[in-house]
Motif scaffolding. Structure first.
Motif, PDB file in Angstrom:
ATOM      1  N   ILE A  83       0.814  -1.217   0.000  1.00  0.00           N
ATOM      2  CA  ILE A  83       0.000   0.000   0.000  1.00  0.00           C
ATOM      3  C   ILE A  83       0.847   1.266   0.000  1.00  0.00           C
ATOM      4  CG2 ILE A  83      -0.347   0.177   2.507  1.00  0.00           C
ATOM      5  CD1 ILE A  83      -3.199   0.653   0.053  1.00  0.00           C
ATOM      6  N   GLU A  84       1.950   1.254   0.743  1.00  0.00           N
ATOM      7  CA  GLU A  84       2.808   2.448   0.828  1.00  0.00           C
ATOM      8  C   GLU A  84       3.408   2.775  -0.539  1.00  0.00           C
ATOM      9  OE1 GLU A  84       3.038   4.373   3.473  1.00  0.00           O
ATOM     10  OE2 GLU A  84       2.041   3.044   4.906  1.00  0.00           O
ATOM     11  N   MET A 100      -4.100   8.261   3.742  1.00  0.00           N
ATOM     12  CA  MET A 100      -4.078   6.827   4.030  1.00  0.00           C
ATOM     13  C   MET A 100      -4.883   6.572   5.304  1.00  0.00           C
ATOM     14  SD  MET A 100      -2.376   3.910   3.036  1.00  0.00           S
ATOM     15  CE  MET A 100      -0.869   4.484   2.309  1.00  0.00           C
ATOM     16  N   MET A 101      -5.700   5.541   5.267  1.00  0.00           N
ATOM     17  CA  MET A 101      -6.468   5.129   6.451  1.00  0.00           C
ATOM     18  C   MET A 101      -5.862   3.831   6.960  1.00  0.00           C
ATOM     19  SD  MET A 101     -10.364   5.839   5.161  1.00  0.00           S
ATOM     20  CE  MET A 101     -10.127   5.055   3.557  1.00  0.00           C
ATOM     21  N   LYS A 102      -5.388   3.858   8.191  1.00  0.00           N
ATOM     22  CA  LYS A 102      -4.819   2.653   8.798  1.00  0.00           C
ATOM     23  C   LYS A 102      -5.817   2.137   9.813  1.00  0.00           C
ATOM     24  CE  LYS A 102      -0.166   3.780   7.730  1.00  0.00           C
ATOM     25  NZ  LYS A 102       0.672   2.850   7.114  1.00  0.00           N
ATOM     26  N   MET A 103      -6.422   1.017   9.479  1.00  0.00           N
ATOM     27  CA  MET A 103      -7.450   0.410  10.308  1.00  0.00           C
ATOM     28  C   MET A 103      -6.905  -0.879  10.927  1.00  0.00           C
ATOM     29  SD  MET A 103      -9.604   2.647   9.595  1.00  0.00           S
ATOM     30  CE  MET A 103     -11.270   2.876   9.091  1.00  0.00           C
ATOM     31  N   PRO A 104      -7.555  -1.377  11.955  1.00  0.00           N
ATOM     32  CA  PRO A 104      -7.093  -2.635  12.558  1.00  0.00           C
ATOM     33  C   PRO A 104      -7.070  -3.791  11.550  1.00  0.00           C
ATOM     34  CG  PRO A 104      -8.738  -1.592  13.952  1.00  0.00           C
ATOM     35  CD  PRO A 104      -8.674  -0.807  12.678  1.00  0.00           C
ATOM     36  N   TYR A 105      -7.919  -3.748  10.555  1.00  0.00           N
ATOM     37  CA  TYR A 105      -8.013  -4.832   9.581  1.00  0.00           C
ATOM     38  C   TYR A 105      -7.202  -4.567   8.316  1.00  0.00           C
ATOM     39  CZ  TYR A 105     -11.622  -1.551   8.148  1.00  0.00           C
ATOM     40  OH  TYR A 105     -12.307  -0.415   7.828  1.00  0.00           O
ATOM     41  N   GLY A 106      -6.513  -3.430   8.230  1.00  0.00           N
ATOM     42  CA  GLY A 106      -5.674  -3.146   7.063  1.00  0.00           C
ATOM     43  C   GLY A 106      -5.647  -1.677   6.699  1.00  0.00           C
ATOM     44  N   SER A 107      -4.746  -1.347   5.789  1.00  0.00           N
ATOM     45  CA  SER A 107      -4.585   0.035   5.325  1.00  0.00           C
ATOM     46  C   SER A 107      -5.235   0.195   3.962  1.00  0.00           C
ATOM     47  CB  SER A 107      -3.101   0.386   5.234  1.00  0.00           C
ATOM     48  OG  SER A 107      -2.506   0.315   6.507  1.00  0.00           O
ATOM     49  N   ASN A 117     -14.392  10.036 -10.446  1.00  0.00           N
ATOM     50  CA  ASN A 117     -14.940   8.828  -9.841  1.00  0.00           C
ATOM     51  C   ASN A 117     -13.994   8.343  -8.748  1.00  0.00           C
ATOM     52  OD1 ASN A 117     -17.174   8.589 -11.685  1.00  0.00           O
ATOM     53  ND2 ASN A 117     -15.707   7.891 -13.221  1.00  0.00           N
ATOM     54  N   GLU A 118     -14.552   7.887  -7.635  1.00  0.00           N
ATOM     55  CA  GLU A 118     -13.738   7.442  -6.510  1.00  0.00           C
ATOM     56  C   GLU A 118     -13.587   5.928  -6.482  1.00  0.00           C
ATOM     57  OE1 GLU A 118     -15.237   8.983  -2.828  1.00  0.00           O
ATOM     58  OE2 GLU A 118     -14.621  11.022  -3.321  1.00  0.00           O
ATOM     59  N   TYR A 119     -12.381   5.510  -6.090  1.00  0.00           N
ATOM     60  CA  TYR A 119     -12.047   4.085  -5.940  1.00  0.00           C
ATOM     61  C   TYR A 119     -11.315   3.923  -4.616  1.00  0.00           C
ATOM     62  CZ  TYR A 119     -12.738   4.418 -10.958  1.00  0.00           C
ATOM     63  OH  TYR A 119     -13.262   4.674 -12.201  1.00  0.00           O
ATOM     64  N   ILE A 120     -11.271   2.714  -4.120  1.00  0.00           N
ATOM     65  CA  ILE A 120     -10.498   2.410  -2.910  1.00  0.00           C
ATOM     66  C   ILE A 120      -9.425   1.417  -3.285  1.00  0.00           C
ATOM     67  CG2 ILE A 120     -10.566   1.337  -0.620  1.00  0.00           C
ATOM     68  CD1 ILE A 120     -13.477   2.320  -0.380  1.00  0.00           C
ATOM     69  N   LEU A 121      -8.219   1.648  -2.751  1.00  0.00           N
ATOM     70  CA  LEU A 121      -7.132   0.678  -2.872  1.00  0.00           C
ATOM     71  C   LEU A 121      -6.812   0.188  -1.475  1.00  0.00           C
ATOM     72  CD1 LEU A 121      -5.119  -0.802  -4.669  1.00  0.00           C
ATOM     73  CD2 LEU A 121      -3.519   1.082  -4.279  1.00  0.00           C
ATOM     74  N   ARG A 122      -6.853  -1.146  -1.304  1.00  0.00           N
ATOM     75  CA  ARG A 122      -6.657  -1.774   0.009  1.00  0.00           C
ATOM     76  C   ARG A 122      -5.492  -2.734  -0.068  1.00  0.00           C
ATOM     77  NH1 ARG A 122     -10.380  -6.369   2.630  1.00  0.00           N
ATOM     78  NH2 ARG A 122      -8.996  -7.573   1.330  1.00  0.00           N
ATOM     79  N   GLU A 123      -4.750  -2.822   1.028  1.00  0.00           N
ATOM     80  CA  GLU A 123      -3.619  -3.745   1.079  1.00  0.00           C
ATOM     81  C   GLU A 123      -4.082  -5.128   1.509  1.00  0.00           C
ATOM     82  OE1 GLU A 123       0.899  -3.269   2.236  1.00  0.00           O
ATOM     83  OE2 GLU A 123      -0.387  -3.083   3.998  1.00  0.00           O
ATOM     84  N   ASP A 124      -3.714  -6.118   0.733  1.00  0.00           N
ATOM     85  CA  ASP A 124      -3.967  -7.507   1.076  1.00  0.00           C
ATOM     86  C   ASP A 124      -2.654  -8.127   1.503  1.00  0.00           C
ATOM     87  OD1 ASP A 124      -6.672  -7.510   0.435  1.00  0.00           O
ATOM     88  OD2 ASP A 124      -6.260  -7.856  -1.684  1.00  0.00           O
ATOM     89  N   LYS A 125      -2.635  -8.754   2.646  1.00  0.00           N
ATOM     90  CA  LYS A 125      -1.409  -9.398   3.147  1.00  0.00           C
ATOM     91  C   LYS A 125      -1.589 -10.879   3.195  1.00  0.00           C
ATOM     92  CE  LYS A 125       0.988  -5.717   4.922  1.00  0.00           C
ATOM     93  NZ  LYS A 125       2.319  -5.400   4.916  1.00  0.00           N
TER      94      LYS A 125
END
Length: 125
Positions: A83-84, A100-107, A117-125
Motif C-alpha cells: 500500500i505504501e 491513508m487510512m490505517k485500520m485494525p483490519y488493514g490500510s 470517480n472514486e475508488y479504494i485501494l486496500r492492502e492484502d497481506k
C-alpha cells in the motif's frame, strides 16, 4: 455458479483520457481495444496481462443515450500487496489521493480518476 468477476464497466467522459489515466498513472495495461462503430470503441484495461478481471472504459454519453439509469458509478475496491509503494507512486503520477487510512483490519486509501470517480485501494497481506 459464479466463479470470477469478469468485467466492471466504468462510464467515462473521454475514453482516451481514461485510457491515459489507467495506463500511464495507475500502471494498468490495455487488455483489449476494438472499434464498435464510427464513434465508439470497446476498451478494456487491467492490472496486468495475466489478470482475468478488467475494467471496461465505456463512453458515458453513449450509455446515457441507450440506458440513462446505467451510468451510476459502481463502488470498486482494488487490492495491492504494498500500500505504501502504491500510494507514493499514484501521488508521484499526479493521481488525486486522499489520506491513508490505517485500520485494525488493514490500510487503504481513496483515489479519483480523470472524471472524479472514486475508488479504494486496500492492502492484502
Amino acid at each position: 455458479m459464479i466463479n470470477k468477476i469478469g468485467k466492471i464497466t466504468v462510464y467515462v467522459q473521454d475514453q482516451e483520457q481514461a485510457k491515459d489515466f489507467w495506463v500511464n498513472k495507475v500502471g494498468f495495461v490495455v487488455k483489449f481495444e476494438q472499434q464498435m462503430g464510427p464513434n465508439m470503441t470497446w476498451l478494456e484495461v487491467g492490472p496486468s496481462e495475466a489478470e482475468f478481471t478488467t475494467l471496461v472504459l465505456y463512453s458515458k454519453a453513449a450509455m446515457e443515450k441507450h440506458k440513462p439509469s446505467a451510468v451510476a458509478h459502481p463502488s470498486i475496491l482494488f487490492s495491492t500487496t504494498d500500500i505504501e509503494a502504491a500510494y507514493a507512486k499514484m501521488k508521484q503520477n499526479g493521481v488525486e489521493v486522499e489520506d491513508m487510512m490505517k485500520m485494525p483490519y488493514g490500510s487503504m486509501f481513496t483515489f479519483k480518476d480523470q472524471d472524479g470517480n472514486e475508488y479504494i485501494l486496500r492492502e492484502d497481506k
